[in-house]
Design a protein around this motif. Sequence first.
Motif, mmCIF file in Angstrom:
data_model
loop_
_atom_site.group_PDB
_atom_site.id
_atom_site.type_symbol
_atom_site.label_atom_id
_atom_site.label_comp_id
_atom_site.label_asym_id
_atom_site.label_seq_id
_atom_site.Cartn_x
_atom_site.Cartn_y
_atom_site.Cartn_z
ATOM 1 N N LYS A 3 114.847 -31.949 18.998
ATOM 2 C CA LYS A 3 115.811 -31.436 19.983
ATOM 3 C C LYS A 3 117.198 -32.016 19.721
ATOM 4 N N ALA A 53 111.845 -18.128 17.795
ATOM 5 C CA ALA A 53 111.984 -18.213 19.247
ATOM 6 C C ALA A 53 111.018 -19.241 19.827
ATOM 7 N N LEU A 60 112.285 -22.884 19.244
ATOM 8 C CA LEU A 60 113.366 -23.273 20.152
ATOM 9 C C LEU A 60 112.863 -23.395 21.593
ATOM 10 N N PHE A 61 111.939 -22.531 21.970
ATOM 11 C CA PHE A 61 111.380 -22.561 23.332
ATOM 12 C C PHE A 61 110.646 -23.877 23.580
ATOM 13 N N CYS A 91 112.909 -26.673 24.105
ATOM 14 C CA CYS A 91 113.454 -26.614 25.470
ATOM 15 C C CYS A 91 112.380 -26.910 26.515
ATOM 16 N N GLU A 110 109.747 -25.410 27.064
ATOM 17 C CA GLU A 110 109.258 -24.134 27.590
ATOM 18 C C GLU A 110 109.845 -23.825 28.961
ATOM 19 N N ARG A 130 116.614 -23.486 30.465
ATOM 20 C CA ARG A 130 117.145 -24.268 29.351
ATOM 21 C C ARG A 130 117.179 -23.424 28.064
ATOM 22 N N PHE A 131 116.153 -22.616 27.875
ATOM 23 C CA PHE A 131 116.074 -21.740 26.702
ATOM 24 C C PHE A 131 117.240 -20.747 26.696
ATOM 25 N N TYR A 184 120.654 -22.301 25.751
ATOM 26 C CA TYR A 184 120.947 -22.569 24.339
ATOM 27 C C TYR A 184 120.960 -21.313 23.467
ATOM 28 N N THR A 185 120.334 -20.223 23.935
ATOM 29 C CA THR A 185 120.215 -19.042 23.064
ATOM 30 C C THR A 185 120.884 -17.792 23.621
ATOM 31 N N ALA A 227 117.048 -14.297 24.008
ATOM 32 C CA ALA A 227 115.785 -14.842 24.520
ATOM 33 C C ALA A 227 114.858 -13.775 25.087
ATOM 34 N N ARG A 250 108.714 -21.387 34.164
ATOM 35 C CA ARG A 250 108.409 -22.309 33.085
ATOM 36 C C ARG A 250 106.943 -22.185 32.715
#
Length: 539
Positions: A361, A401, A404-405, A408, A410, A414-415, A418-419, A424, A438
Motif C-alpha cells: 500500500k 482491480a 488495488l481493492f 484498500c 476491500e 477507499r477504493f 484512489y481509482t 472502479a 465493504r
Amino acid sequence: MELRTVVATVENGEQDTVLKVLQIYNQEKSQCFTFDDEEREERKKMAQLLIKFLERELQPSCQVTCLESIRILSRDKYCLDPFTTKEGLKTLSRHAGIDYSEELIREVPDLDVILESLKCLCNIVFSSPRAQELTAEARLVVGLAKRIKLYNERSLPHEVKFFDLRLLFLLTALRVDIRQQLAQELRGIGLMTDTLELTLGVKWLDPYEVATEEGLLPPLPRQETERAMEILKVLFNITFDSSKREVDEEDAALYRHLGALLRHCLMISADGEDRTEEFHSHTVNLLGNLPLKCLDVLLTPKVRPGSLEYMGVNMDAVNILLDFLERRLDRGHKLKESLTPVLNLLTESARVHRQTRKFLKAKVLPPLRDVKNRPEVGNSLRNKLVRLMTHIDTDVKHCAAEFLFVLCKESVSRFVKYTGYGNAAGLLAARGLMAGGREEGEYSEDEDTDTEEYKEAKPNINPVTGRVEEKLPNPMEGMTEEQKEYEAMKLVNMFDKLSREQVIQPMGITPSGNLAPMENAIRDMADERSSSDSDLGLD
C-alpha cells in the motif's frame, strides 16, 4: 543426396555403408525443419528401417548417427507413425536408459546415445498424442525419476540432465495421469525440490532461509539456470492445484521448504537480463501454486545489513516481486500471460499477510497529493494499474482491480478514492457493491491517512473521475422554468426512444448493491420498502 538412395542403403543394412550415408544425410538436413510432401512416403519408410536398424548390435558411433537421423525425421509430424508404436518407443527409451522394465535390461554406457535418444523422445512426445499415451502406459516417468534421483551420486553431463528434465516437463504438461503419478506415487514434489536445491548449490542458514556456498549471491551460471527453469516448470505442472486445497503439516513443511528455495531464486540473477527475467517468471508462476499459508516464507528471513526492512520484517522478496510487476507493466507485451501470475501472487500475499499489504500500500497507493489529474493519468505504479482496470482483457482488468481493492482493505470508499468511481465500477458491479460498503475480510482497523492537499481539495473532487474538475458554466442559466421543463422532457424522450429501440438499457442499483434493469431495480426497492413497512406494522 537423394532420399531414395539413403533408403536403399539403409535397407541393404551394411553397417559401415549405412553410417557413411546417414552422416551425409544428417549434415545436409541438420537445419531442415520443413519437408516436401512428395517424399513423405519415402521418409516413413526410412523411419521404419531406422528403428529396426537401431535394434541391431551396433557400434555407439553408428547408434548416435542413426538416432540423429531419427531426430531429423521426428521433426515431420506426418512421419511419426513408425516411432509411435510400443516397440519403437521401447527401443528409443532403452537407448535413453529410461526404459521401465522388471527384467534386467542392457546397460547403455554411451552418453551420446542417451542424449540423442532423449532428443528424439522429446520431439516425438511433443508432436504425437499417441506417443504420449504409450509413454504413460510404459511408465517412462518412473525411469526418468529413478535417474533424476541419482543426480547427486552420478556425474552426468549437463545436456543429459537438461533433456531428462525437458522430457519430464513435456510428459507432465501433456498427460494428467503422468502428472498425478509423479506427484503422488513417485513423491515428485520432494524429488524435484531436492533436484532444484542441488542445481542451485545452496546451504541452509535457518530452517527456511538459504544462501549460496560462498555466502554471496553471484549470478547463476547458464547451464544451471537452464536446468533450474526446467525443474520449475515440472514443479508448476505437479503443484497446479495445491493452492486450492488444504494441506497437512507434513505437506506444508515440504511446500515451505520449496518456497524458501523459490525466494532464493528471486534474490539471485541469471546470465543476462533476459535470462534473469525468464528465470524469475517461472519462479513467480510456481510461487502462485503454493498454498497461501506457506507464502509466509517470503517474509521469514531475518533483517540483515542491506535488507529492506518494513515493520520489522524483511521485505526484499516482496520488493523484488513489485519491481518485477512494474517491469512487466512497462513492457506491455502479452499482458495476460506476463502480468496475471504476479498480480495474483501479490494480491493473495497482501490478503493474508498484514505487513505485506501495508508495505505494498505504501509503495503502490501512497497518500494522495495529486488530485488535479485523473487516477489513470501519469507514470506512477498506481496510474499504470488503474489504466489496466479498463483493459479490453477481462482477466487483466479483474486482476488489477482486485489487487488495488485488497490494498484498500476491500473498502469501497477507499477504493473509489484512489481509482475513481468510473474505473472502479466494473469490480464493484461484479461484487454487488455499487451502493458502497465493504467486503468481509480480516483487516486491521487503522484509518487511511489523508494529506493536507487531499483534505483541502476533497469537497471539489468528482468521485466518478477521481479528480478536481474545472467548474463548467451552467447550461440552464438564463432559462425560464418552462424552457427548463421542455429541455428535461426532451432528454427523457430521447432516453425513452433509445431504450425502446434497445440501443441502451437503463440500469439501476438494487438494495443488495447489484446492477439490474431499471424496472427490476425499482420493483426490488418497492418490495423492500413494503417489507420494511410490514415489519413496522404500517398499513
